[in-house]
Design a protein around this motif. Structure first.
Motif, PDB file in Angstrom:
ATOM      1  N   LEU A 131      77.357  23.695  62.405  1.00  0.00           N
ATOM      2  CA  LEU A 131      77.093  24.371  61.131  1.00  0.00           C
ATOM      3  C   LEU A 131      76.005  23.653  60.350  1.00  0.00           C
ATOM      4  O   LEU A 131      75.053  24.281  59.865  1.00  0.00           O
ATOM      5  CB  LEU A 131      78.374  24.433  60.289  1.00  0.00           C
ATOM      6  CG  LEU A 131      79.464  25.420  60.712  1.00  0.00           C
ATOM      7  CD1 LEU A 131      80.674  25.286  59.788  1.00  0.00           C
ATOM      8  CD2 LEU A 131      78.951  26.863  60.697  1.00  0.00           C
ATOM      9  N   LEU A 132      76.120  22.340  60.220  1.00  0.00           N
ATOM     10  CA  LEU A 132      75.147  21.580  59.438  1.00  0.00           C
ATOM     11  C   LEU A 132      73.780  21.550  60.116  1.00  0.00           C
ATOM     12  O   LEU A 132      72.745  21.546  59.443  1.00  0.00           O
ATOM     13  CB  LEU A 132      75.672  20.161  59.194  1.00  0.00           C
ATOM     14  CG  LEU A 132      76.886  20.098  58.250  1.00  0.00           C
ATOM     15  CD1 LEU A 132      77.516  18.712  58.269  1.00  0.00           C
ATOM     16  CD2 LEU A 132      76.486  20.477  56.825  1.00  0.00           C
ATOM     17  N   ASP A 133      73.774  21.548  61.450  1.00  0.00           N
ATOM     18  CA  ASP A 133      72.500  21.656  62.177  1.00  0.00           C
ATOM     19  C   ASP A 133      71.789  22.962  61.830  1.00  0.00           C
ATOM     20  O   ASP A 133      70.574  22.983  61.584  1.00  0.00           O
ATOM     21  CB  ASP A 133      72.736  21.585  63.685  1.00  0.00           C
ATOM     22  CG  ASP A 133      72.976  20.170  64.188  1.00  0.00           C
ATOM     23  OD1 ASP A 133      72.697  19.214  63.434  1.00  0.00           O
ATOM     24  OD2 ASP A 133      73.445  20.019  65.333  1.00  0.00           O
ATOM     25  N   LYS A 134      72.548  24.053  61.797  1.00  0.00           N
ATOM     26  CA  LYS A 134      71.952  25.364  61.491  1.00  0.00           C
ATOM     27  C   LYS A 134      71.445  25.443  60.059  1.00  0.00           C
ATOM     28  O   LYS A 134      70.530  26.204  59.761  1.00  0.00           O
ATOM     29  CB  LYS A 134      72.977  26.470  61.756  1.00  0.00           C
ATOM     30  CG  LYS A 134      73.286  26.676  63.236  1.00  0.00           C
ATOM     31  CD  LYS A 134      74.397  27.694  63.443  1.00  0.00           C
ATOM     32  CE  LYS A 134      74.745  27.844  64.910  1.00  0.00           C
ATOM     33  NZ  LYS A 134      75.894  28.758  65.146  1.00  0.00           N
ATOM     34  N   ILE A 135      72.044  24.667  59.177  1.00  0.00           N
ATOM     35  CA  ILE A 135      71.618  24.675  57.779  1.00  0.00           C
ATOM     36  C   ILE A 135      70.342  23.850  57.586  1.00  0.00           C
ATOM     37  O   ILE A 135      69.675  23.958  56.561  1.00  0.00           O
ATOM     38  CB  ILE A 135      72.763  24.145  56.881  1.00  0.00           C
ATOM     39  CG1 ILE A 135      73.949  25.122  56.948  1.00  0.00           C
ATOM     40  CG2 ILE A 135      72.333  23.975  55.440  1.00  0.00           C
ATOM     41  CD1 ILE A 135      75.209  24.601  56.286  1.00  0.00           C
ATOM     42  N   GLY A 136      69.980  23.055  58.606  1.00  0.00           N
ATOM     43  CA  GLY A 136      68.717  22.313  58.528  1.00  0.00           C
ATOM     44  C   GLY A 136      68.861  20.804  58.472  1.00  0.00           C
ATOM     45  O   GLY A 136      67.863  20.098  58.314  1.00  0.00           O
ATOM     46  N   PHE A 137      70.072  20.298  58.623  1.00  0.00           N
ATOM     47  CA  PHE A 137      70.253  18.850  58.621  1.00  0.00           C
ATOM     48  C   PHE A 137      69.804  18.260  59.949  1.00  0.00           C
ATOM     49  O   PHE A 137      69.919  18.896  61.001  1.00  0.00           O
ATOM     50  CB  PHE A 137      71.720  18.497  58.367  1.00  0.00           C
ATOM     51  CG  PHE A 137      72.125  18.565  56.931  1.00  0.00           C
ATOM     52  CD1 PHE A 137      71.936  17.489  56.078  1.00  0.00           C
ATOM     53  CD2 PHE A 137      72.684  19.728  56.418  1.00  0.00           C
ATOM     54  CE1 PHE A 137      72.311  17.554  54.751  1.00  0.00           C
ATOM     55  CE2 PHE A 137      73.071  19.807  55.094  1.00  0.00           C
ATOM     56  CZ  PHE A 137      72.874  18.724  54.248  1.00  0.00           C
ATOM     57  N   GLN A 138      69.321  17.027  59.884  1.00  0.00           N
ATOM     58  CA  GLN A 138      68.908  16.300  61.077  1.00  0.00           C
ATOM     59  C   GLN A 138      69.583  14.939  61.101  1.00  0.00           C
ATOM     60  O   GLN A 138      70.056  14.439  60.077  1.00  0.00           O
ATOM     61  CB  GLN A 138      67.387  16.127  61.097  1.00  0.00           C
ATOM     62  CG  GLN A 138      66.623  17.435  61.180  1.00  0.00           C
ATOM     63  CD  GLN A 138      65.114  17.217  61.174  1.00  0.00           C
ATOM     64  OE1 GLN A 138      64.622  16.256  60.599  1.00  0.00           O
ATOM     65  NE2 GLN A 138      64.388  18.106  61.833  1.00  0.00           N
ATOM     66  N   LYS A 139      69.610  14.347  62.273  1.00  0.00           N
ATOM     67  CA  LYS A 139      70.208  13.018  62.426  1.00  0.00           C
ATOM     68  C   LYS A 139      69.428  11.977  61.644  1.00  0.00           C
ATOM     69  O   LYS A 139      68.209  11.891  61.724  1.00  0.00           O
ATOM     70  CB  LYS A 139      70.238  12.642  63.912  1.00  0.00           C
ATOM     71  CG  LYS A 139      70.648  11.196  64.190  1.00  0.00           C
ATOM     72  CD  LYS A 139      70.549  10.884  65.678  1.00  0.00           C
ATOM     73  CE  LYS A 139      70.730   9.403  65.954  1.00  0.00           C
ATOM     74  NZ  LYS A 139      70.624   9.093  67.400  1.00  0.00           N
ATOM     75  N   THR A 174      76.807  27.136  54.144  1.00  0.00           N
ATOM     76  CA  THR A 174      75.492  27.192  53.507  1.00  0.00           C
ATOM     77  C   THR A 174      75.618  27.260  51.986  1.00  0.00           C
ATOM     78  O   THR A 174      74.878  26.577  51.255  1.00  0.00           O
ATOM     79  CB  THR A 174      74.700  28.403  54.021  1.00  0.00           C
ATOM     80  OG1 THR A 174      74.567  28.317  55.449  1.00  0.00           O
ATOM     81  CG2 THR A 174      73.312  28.455  53.404  1.00  0.00           C
ATOM     82  N   MET A 175      76.550  28.052  51.509  1.00  0.00           N
ATOM     83  CA  MET A 175      76.756  28.168  50.064  1.00  0.00           C
ATOM     84  C   MET A 175      77.181  26.824  49.459  1.00  0.00           C
ATOM     85  O   MET A 175      76.727  26.445  48.380  1.00  0.00           O
ATOM     86  CB  MET A 175      77.805  29.243  49.774  1.00  0.00           C
ATOM     87  CG  MET A 175      77.342  30.662  50.071  1.00  0.00           C
ATOM     88  SD  MET A 175      78.702  31.877  49.968  1.00  0.00           S
ATOM     89  CE  MET A 175      79.086  31.819  48.213  1.00  0.00           C
ATOM     90  N   LEU A 176      78.043  26.110  50.164  1.00  0.00           N
ATOM     91  CA  LEU A 176      78.485  24.802  49.677  1.00  0.00           C
ATOM     92  C   LEU A 176      77.324  23.814  49.616  1.00  0.00           C
ATOM     93  O   LEU A 176      77.116  23.124  48.607  1.00  0.00           O
ATOM     94  CB  LEU A 176      79.586  24.263  50.584  1.00  0.00           C
ATOM     95  CG  LEU A 176      80.964  24.896  50.439  1.00  0.00           C
ATOM     96  CD1 LEU A 176      81.852  24.523  51.619  1.00  0.00           C
ATOM     97  CD2 LEU A 176      81.631  24.471  49.134  1.00  0.00           C
ATOM     98  N   VAL A 177      76.560  23.747  50.707  1.00  0.00           N
ATOM     99  CA  VAL A 177      75.419  22.821  50.744  1.00  0.00           C
ATOM    100  C   VAL A 177      74.399  23.188  49.680  1.00  0.00           C
ATOM    101  O   VAL A 177      73.856  22.318  48.980  1.00  0.00           O
ATOM    102  CB  VAL A 177      74.778  22.808  52.143  1.00  0.00           C
ATOM    103  CG1 VAL A 177      73.447  22.058  52.115  1.00  0.00           C
ATOM    104  CG2 VAL A 177      75.720  22.171  53.160  1.00  0.00           C
ATOM    105  N   ASN A 178      74.146  24.481  49.505  1.00  0.00           N
ATOM    106  CA  ASN A 178      73.174  24.916  48.495  1.00  0.00           C
ATOM    107  C   ASN A 178      73.619  24.535  47.083  1.00  0.00           C
ATOM    108  O   ASN A 178      72.793  24.171  46.236  1.00  0.00           O
ATOM    109  CB  ASN A 178      72.956  26.421  48.588  1.00  0.00           C
ATOM    110  CG  ASN A 178      72.122  26.830  49.789  1.00  0.00           C
ATOM    111  OD1 ASN A 178      71.471  25.979  50.416  1.00  0.00           O
ATOM    112  ND2 ASN A 178      72.128  28.104  50.134  1.00  0.00           N
TER     113      ASN A 178
END
Length: 373
Positions: A157-165, A102-106
């Motif tokens: 992990l990316l799904d939980k951060i809010g990414f979608q297909k 999450t920190m990386l994506v943010n």
């Protein structure tokens, strides 16, 4: 204490390149990227991508230990072509830790938001012209040349951060002796029909490599114009890629379709150089990596069908099947063991069907993700 920093020093830059070697140290399927290739790819002034676009690299730390990395990518050519405000992330690797991911994506998202972006997509390492996609199915072996590899936990992990297909990408595999010989034989009839329209197939002429590349570049930029997120390569970007590929190119695996001297389609397969790279520790050619590369190059027994495209107006004539057929025949003549056709869009039946008809088996899937900023 966990933190994310923007890469600013040479030491941090080198650590950014090297982090995957430590993360995947116990993974037998991991193939290290060559350090010098990654260094040039990520260095402004070395890769022509930086003539029109920009990136920012980030590292995640837990205390003094690096635990993740990500690149935020502002591809201005993409946004001009699509009249969009899309940002991208790439070179994403992390330990199995939601907080770190999450920190990386943010960090990447914040940098892109400051540039005016309203969506973040990825992973792409810079664009769909380079390595892209998140492996989501098929973790049972090493990747082939120029294809990504990652841990199975990345997608959750990316799904939980809010990414979608956004879209899925396919990889097909042929194994020697298992593809459809009947379909390949039918190609002779298709080629005869094409010849009546003055369309012929031939291999690339390496003695005229520059001229051939100039013509192929035009086809490449036209044939892929409707593909997901495709952005035409600049002349310098195409030349940079062509120069790299020439070092491993086998002309028997570069097939051109032309009508009265005009190139209307082409296909390219490259040796699976990953068979050698997987043995080169931490991607260093010196002192022993170069010797491994030179000694084992002729032992490679697999290929990746990297590119296949036909320009508008010449599709659905059977050219695609003939291009694949020519490569499969060369594959057989050279006693290769396997071939991967990758990647194709999940919904692109015009390409997927000929692959399946010849005997390609869908065995891996990759995903491009998106998230609103």
């Amino acid at each position: 204490m966990k933190k994310v920093i923007a890469v600013a020093t040479k030491k941090e830059f080198n650590s950014f390149i090297d982090f995957p070697h430590d993360l995947y140290a116990q993974d037998p399927n991991y193939v290290p990227e060559l350090f010098i290739a990654q260094r040039d790819l990520l260095t402004p002034g070395h890769h022509p991508f930086f003539e029109h676009s920009e990136i920012q690299l980030f590292l995640a730390y837990d205390g003094d230990q690096i635990v993740g990395r990500i690149a935020a990518i502002n591809n201005t050519n993409h946004n001009k072509v699509y009249e969009a405000k899309d940002g991208f992330f790439g070179f994403f690797d992390t330990i199995d830790d939601l907080e770190v991911a999450t920190m990386l994506v943010n960090a990447a998202q914040g940098w892109l938001e400051a540039k005016g972006m309203n969506r973040i997509m990825g992973p792409v390492n810079f664009s769909t012209n380079e390595v892209c996609g998140l492996l989501i199915e098929g973790f049972d072996g090493p990747p082939v040349a120029m294809m990504p590899y990652n841990k199975p936990y990345y997608l959750p992990l990316l799904d939980k951060i809010g990414f979608q297909k956004n879209v899925d990408l396919r990889a097909y595999r042929y194994t020697a002796g298992t593809y459809s010989d009947r379909s390949v034989k039918l190609i002779d009839r298709i080629e005869e029909r094409l010849q009546r329209n003055n369309i012929v197939l031939r291999t690339i002429n390496l003695k005229k490599f520059k001229e051939e590349c100039n013509a192929i570049r035009e086809v490449y930029n036209k044939a892929w114009d409707k593909n997901l997120g495709f952005v035409p390569m600049t002349d310098k970007e195409f030349d940079y890629t062509a120069k790299d590929l020439k070092m491993i190119l086998d002309p028997d695996f570069c097939i051109i379709a032309e009508q009265e001297g005009k190139i209307v389609g082409f296909a390219l397969a490259i040796p699976d150089i990953n068979q050698i790279l997987i043995k080169i520790k931490r991607g260093r050619l010196f002192p022993t990596g170069l010797i491994k590369l030179l000694l084992n190059k002729k032992k490679i027994n697999g290929i990746r069908i990297l590119l296949l495209g036909v320009i508008d107006g010449y599709r659905k004539m059977g050219i695609e099947a003939c291009l694949y057929g020519r490569i499969i025949r060369a594959f057989e003549a050279k006693n290769m063991k396997y071939a991967e056709a990758s990647w194709t869009l999940d919904h692109n039946e015009m390409i997927n069907k000929p692959i399946e008809d010849i005997g390609g088996k869908l065995y891996r899937k990759y995903r491009i993700l998106e998230k609103t900023i």
